[in-house]
Design a protein around this motif. Structure first.
Motif, PDB file in Angstrom:
ATOM      1  N   UNK A   6     -42.802   1.809  44.965  1.00 39.79           N
ATOM      2  CA  UNK A   6     -41.699   1.563  46.021  1.00 39.79           C
ATOM      3  C   UNK A   6     -40.862   0.957  45.087  1.00 39.79           C
ATOM      4  N   UNK A   7     -40.889  -0.114  44.499  1.00 41.02           N
ATOM      5  CA  UNK A   7     -40.056  -1.086  43.984  1.00 41.02           C
ATOM      6  C   UNK A   7     -38.999  -0.105  42.776  1.00 41.02           C
ATOM      7  N   UNK A   8     -39.785   0.347  41.992  1.00 43.95           N
ATOM      8  CA  UNK A   8     -39.403   1.041  40.877  1.00 43.95           C
ATOM      9  C   UNK A   8     -38.550   2.332  41.450  1.00 43.95           C
ATOM     10  N   UNK A   9     -38.860   2.811  42.504  1.00 40.32           N
ATOM     11  CA  UNK A   9     -38.158   4.058  43.049  1.00 40.32           C
ATOM     12  C   UNK A   9     -36.994   3.701  43.677  1.00 40.32           C
ATOM     13  N   UNK A  10     -36.939   2.459  44.384  1.00 38.82           N
ATOM     14  CA  UNK A  10     -35.697   2.016  44.865  1.00 38.82           C
ATOM     15  C   UNK A  10     -34.659   1.586  43.792  1.00 38.82           C
ATOM     16  N   UNK A  11     -35.103   0.888  42.609  1.00 42.66           N
ATOM     17  CA  UNK A  11     -34.266   0.177  41.733  1.00 42.66           C
ATOM     18  C   UNK A  11     -33.733   1.629  40.916  1.00 42.66           C
ATOM     19  N   UNK A  12     -34.484   2.863  40.913  1.00 42.47           N
ATOM     20  CA  UNK A  12     -34.008   3.875  40.073  1.00 42.47           C
ATOM     21  C   UNK A  12     -32.788   4.503  40.842  1.00 42.47           C
ATOM     22  N   UNK A  13     -33.137   4.508  42.132  1.00 41.62           N
ATOM     23  CA  UNK A  13     -31.960   5.227  43.078  1.00 41.62           C
ATOM     24  C   UNK A  13     -30.660   4.183  43.000  1.00 41.62           C
ATOM     25  N   UNK A  14     -30.814   2.928  42.561  1.00 38.58           N
ATOM     26  CA  UNK A  14     -29.530   2.131  42.378  1.00 38.58           C
ATOM     27  C   UNK A  14     -28.931   2.117  41.127  1.00 38.58           C
ATOM     28  N   UNK A  15     -29.568   3.128  40.258  1.00 41.66           N
ATOM     29  CA  UNK A  15     -29.150   3.395  38.999  1.00 41.66           C
ATOM     30  C   UNK A  15     -29.495   2.251  37.766  1.00 41.66           C
ATOM     31  N   UNK A  16     -30.604   1.484  38.288  1.00 45.44           N
ATOM     32  CA  UNK A  16     -31.163   0.515  37.225  1.00 45.44           C
ATOM     33  C   UNK A  16     -31.819   1.391  36.135  1.00 45.44           C
ATOM     34  N   UNK A  17     -31.426   1.279  34.749  1.00 45.69           N
ATOM     35  CA  UNK A  17     -31.794   1.929  33.595  1.00 45.69           C
ATOM     36  C   UNK A  17     -33.170   1.530  33.331  1.00 45.69           C
ATOM     37  N   UNK A  18     -33.497   0.257  33.343  1.00 41.69           N
ATOM     38  CA  UNK A  18     -34.747  -0.116  32.723  1.00 41.69           C
ATOM     39  C   UNK A  18     -35.936   0.263  33.782  1.00 41.69           C
ATOM     40  N   UNK A  19     -35.688   0.436  35.066  1.00 39.71           N
ATOM     41  CA  UNK A  19     -36.664   1.205  35.835  1.00 39.71           C
ATOM     42  C   UNK A  19     -36.816   2.515  35.667  1.00 39.71           C
ATOM     43  N   UNK A  20     -35.840   3.283  35.284  1.00 36.27           N
ATOM     44  CA  UNK A  20     -35.737   4.520  34.941  1.00 36.27           C
ATOM     45  C   UNK A  20     -36.583   4.813  33.705  1.00 36.27           C
ATOM     46  N   UNK A  21     -36.302   3.754  32.608  1.00 35.77           N
ATOM     47  CA  UNK A  21     -36.986   4.099  31.345  1.00 35.77           C
ATOM     48  C   UNK A  21     -38.444   3.795  31.717  1.00 35.77           C
TER      49      UNK A  21
END
Ligand code: GDP
Length: 325
Positions: A6-21
Motif C-alpha cells: 500500500x505504501x509503495x502504491x501510494x508513493x508511485x501514484x505521487x510520482x516517486x521514482x524510487x518506489x516505481x523502480x
C-alpha cells in the motif's frame, strides 16, 4: 526489510521514482513472494493507469533506435510530457547478453527528471519478459508517465509481442530500397502503424527518398491494419532531429482517429483479454507438468508408446483425465 504494497502504491501514484523502480524490481523477480507483492501493488494502482500513449519502436540493430528515442524523448519532454522508456530484448532470455541494455545509450535523455529509463528485464522466456514489460507499463502510467516507449529489436518474435501491448507500433527502417526490401518480412510491415525511414540526412537523403517510395508501393500490396487508416511512410533523421516533431503529430492524428471511431479503448481492452488468455494457458501447462500425478502417469505412458501398445492420442486423453481428477 518488510515491503508494504500500500505504501509503495501510494508513493508511485505521487510520482516517486524510487518506489516505481522498486515495484518494477518486484515485477521482474522470480520469487513467488515478490510476485504476489507486485500483484498487490498493481491491483492498488490500477485505477491510476491507462493515461498514456503506449508506443512500440522496432528496427534492426544499427537502424538508429536509441538515437531516435533520445531525439524523440527530448522533444516530448520539451513539449511537456513525462516519458518512460522500457525494452523488450529477445536476446536476454537465451544468451544472458543484451542487445538493448547498453548503459551508454540515451545519455542525455536518461539525465532528465521527466524521464524514466528501465533496461530490459533479463531471464525467462519471451512470455515472461512480456508480462514483466506489460506490468511495468502500468506502473509507469500510475507514476504519471504519459508517453511510454517500448523498444525492441526487429529480429524475431519480440516485435509481434510488443505490438500486442501498445497503442501504436513504429517501425524504423534504413535508407535502402529495391531488392533489399524483399528481405523484410511482410508480417512485420503489416503490424506497423507507421514506417519511418531513418538517417534521411546528408548523402543518405536521396536513398531515403527512394526507400520511402519503394516502401509505399510495397504497402499497397499488403492488407491494411485498419480499413479507415493507411500505414504511412515518413522520413526522419534522428541525428539532426529533422522529421521528429512530425512523427509525434502523426501518432496523435492516428490515435485520435482510432479514438473517434471508438477503437482505441476496444483494442486496449482486447489486448488485456488476450493477454489473460495466454497467461492462463501458460500457467495451465506449467501446472500440468509440475503435477506429481502426471509425472508418474507420463512415465507409464511413454513406456506404452515405445512398446507400440497404444496411440499418442489415447495417452493424451488418459493424461488429461488423470490431471482433472
Ligand atoms: P540501434 O542499434 O538501432 O539502437 O542504433 P543506434 O541508435 O545505436 O545507431 C546506430 C548508428 O547509426 C550510430 O552510429 C548512430 O550515430 C547512427 N545514426 C543513428 N541515427 C542516425 C541518423 O539519423 N543519421 C545518421 N547519419 N546516422 C544515424
Amino acid at each position: 526489510m518488510k515491503i508494504n504494497p500500500t505504501d509503495i502504491a501510494e508513493k508511485i501514484t505521487k510520482g516517486n521514482r524510487r518506489s516505481l523502480a522498486k515495484a518494477i524490481t518486484l515485477v521482474e523477480s522470480s520469487r513467488r513472494q515478490d510476485l504476489l507483492l507486485a500483484q498487490e501493488v498493481l491491483k492498488q494502482v490500477m485505477p491510476s493507469t491507462g493515461n498514456s500513449l503506449r508506443i512500440g519502436i522496432t528496427g534492426v540493430p544499427g537502424v538508429g533506435k536509441s538515437t531516435f528515442i533520445e531525439a524523440f524523448g527530448n522533444y516530448l519532454v520539451d513539449e511537456g510530457h513525462k516519458v518512460a522508456v522500457l525494452a523488450v530484448d529477445p536476446s536476454s532470455p537465451y544468451t544472458g547478453g543484451s542487445i538493448l541494455g547498453d548503459k551508454t545509450r540515451m545519455q542525455e535523455l536518461s539525465r532528465k527528471v521527466e524521464v524514466f529509463i528501465r533496461p530490459s528485464p533479463t531471464g525467462g522466456t519471451l512470455g515472461g519478459v512480456s508480462r514483466k514489460t506489460r506490468e511495468s507499463i502500468l506502473l509507469c502510467e500510475a507514476a504519471g508517465y504519459d508517453v511510454i516507449l517500448i523498444e525492441t529489436v526487429g529480429v524475431g518474435q519480440s516485435e509481434y509481442e510488443v505490438s500486442t501491448m501498445v497503442d501504436f507500433f513504429l517501425m524504423l527502417m534504413l535508407p535502402a530500397g529495391g531488392d533489399s526490401l524483399q528481405g523484410i518480412k511482410r508480417g512485420i510491415m503489416e503490424i506497423a502503424d507507421l514506417i519511418l525511414v531513418n538517417k534521411a540526412d546528408g548523402d543518405l537523403l536521396q536513398k531515403a527518398k527512394v526507400a520511402q517510395n519503394d516502401l509505399k508501393t510495397a504497402l499497397h500490396f499488403l492488407k491494411p491494419k485498419f480499413d479507415s487508416l493507411t500505414t504511412d511512410v515518413l522520413l526522419c533523421s534522428a541525428l539532426t532531429g529533422n522529421g521528429v516533431p512530425e512523427v509525434w503529430t502523426h501518432i496523435n492524428e492516428y490515435t485520435n482517429h482510432l479514438k473517434s471511431k471508438g477503437l482505441f479503448n476496444t483494442i486496449r481492452n482486447e489486448q488485456f483479454v488476450q493477454w489473460t488468455r495466454r497467461m492462463t494457458e501458460q500457467l495451465l501447462v506449467s501446472d500440468f507438468w509440475e503435477s506429481e500425478r502426471i509425472d508418474e502417469e507420463w512415465k507409464q505412458a511413454t513406456g506404452r508408446i515405445r512398446e507400440n501398445k497404444t496411440t499418442p492420442l489415447n495417452e493424451c486423453l488418459n493424461l488429461l483425465e488423470r490431471y482433472r481428477k
